[in-house]
Design an enzyme around this catalytic site. Structure first.
Site, PDB file in Angstrom:
ATOM      1  CE  LYS A 281      -4.500   0.116   2.448  1.00 17.38           C
ATOM      2  NZ  LYS A 281      -5.345   0.429   3.546  1.00 17.38           N
TER       3      LYS A 281
HETATM    4  O1  G3P Z   1      -8.681   1.154   4.412  1.00 18.52           O
HETATM    5  C1  G3P Z   1      -8.428   1.689   4.359  1.00 18.52           C
HETATM    6  C2  G3P Z   1      -9.631   2.682   6.092  1.00 18.52           C
HETATM    7  O2  G3P Z   1      -9.431   2.128   7.128  1.00 18.52           O
HETATM    8  C3  G3P Z   1     -10.182   4.270   6.075  1.00 18.52           C
HETATM    9  O3  G3P Z   1     -11.071   4.511   7.186  1.00 18.52           O
HETATM   10  O4  G3P Z   1     -12.993   5.237   8.882  1.00 18.52           O
HETATM   11  O5  G3P Z   1     -10.666   5.692   9.155  1.00 18.52           O
HETATM   12  O6  G3P Z   1     -11.791   6.556   7.221  1.00 18.52           O
HETATM   13  P1  G3P Z   1     -11.876   5.585   7.393  1.00 18.52           P
END
Ligand code: G3P
Length: 214
Positions: free
Chosen positions: A83
């Site tokens: 990533k």
């Molecule tokens: O894979 C990316 C994810 O973990 C981000 O999620 O909810 O932190 O925007 P969030």
């Protein structure tokens, strides 16, 4: 649509893998930090549980550092997907790693033209963060529609990996749009299964059964 679990928590991964639901796992530095383990240990453990793309995010922000980290992480297991953030250095690292046949997930994508560049750079996956766009009052799912249209126009092989998923509705519309993958937090994957009418219906079935066997 493929389901990836968006967590570094091994217990959650084992639980949903045992249900046959998981096609892969995504992690990021914030999720790994919650485990108290090293990235190498976390990714090694996950690769032993799920036979599919396992995203491990680099920490370096310069192209050379990203490539070096990516090459090291890729040695952990054949399923490791590197990533990198959608930055100039990230796209450069993506190109180099892709040319060495290493799978790359370009993350922190917030526009369709960013996604276009990631596809040009040879990304295996693009991760548009729809929840964080919604948080700003924008329509994260519209970004998925735009990327789907652009990728289909030019037959880009890059897979749309919908991330920052916050609800079953995100999953529903990602599937309707034709996203390739949804990476879902454990909380949301649990919500996907639930409906109050299922619970009340089951309770009534059991109640009626009890009466019949009295
Ligand atoms: O894979 C990316 C994810 O973990 C981000 O999620 O909810 O932190 O925007 P969030």
């Amino acid at each position: 649509m493929k389901f990836f679990l968006d967590t570094a928590n091994l217990d959650d991964i084992k639980h949903y893998a045992a249900m046959g639901l998981l096609d892969g796992v995504t992690t990021n530095p914030s999720l790994v930090a919650k485990t108290g383990k090293s990235l190498k240990q976390v990714i090694t453990e996950i690769c032993e549980v799920v036979d599919g793309p396992i995203s491990a995010e680099v920490i370096s922000t310069d192209k050379k550092g990203m490539i070096a980290e990516g090459l090291e992480l890729a040695k952990i297991h054949k399923n490791v997907t590197i990533k990198v953030p959608l930055t100039e250095d990230g796209l450069g690292a993506c190109r180099e790693l892709a040319q060495q046949n290493i799978k790359v997930n370009v993350t922190l994508c917030f526009t369709s033209v960013q996604a276009l560049l990631a596809a040009k750079a040879g990304a295996t996956f693009i991760s548009p963060f729809i929840g964080r766009l919604d948080d700003l009052g924008q329509m994260g799912l519209e970004l998925i529609e735009d990327i789907r249209e652009i990728y289909d126009n030019y037959a880009f092989p890059t897979e749309i990996l919908v991330a920052s998923v916050r609800s079953p509705q995100h999953v529903r519309f990602a599937a309707k749009i034709g996203a390739d993958v949804c990476t879902v937090p454990p909380k949301v994957i649990g919500q996907l299964m639930k409906h109050p009418l299922t619970d009340t219906g089951l309770a009534q079935f059991l109640k009626d059964h009890e009466k019949s066997s009295e």
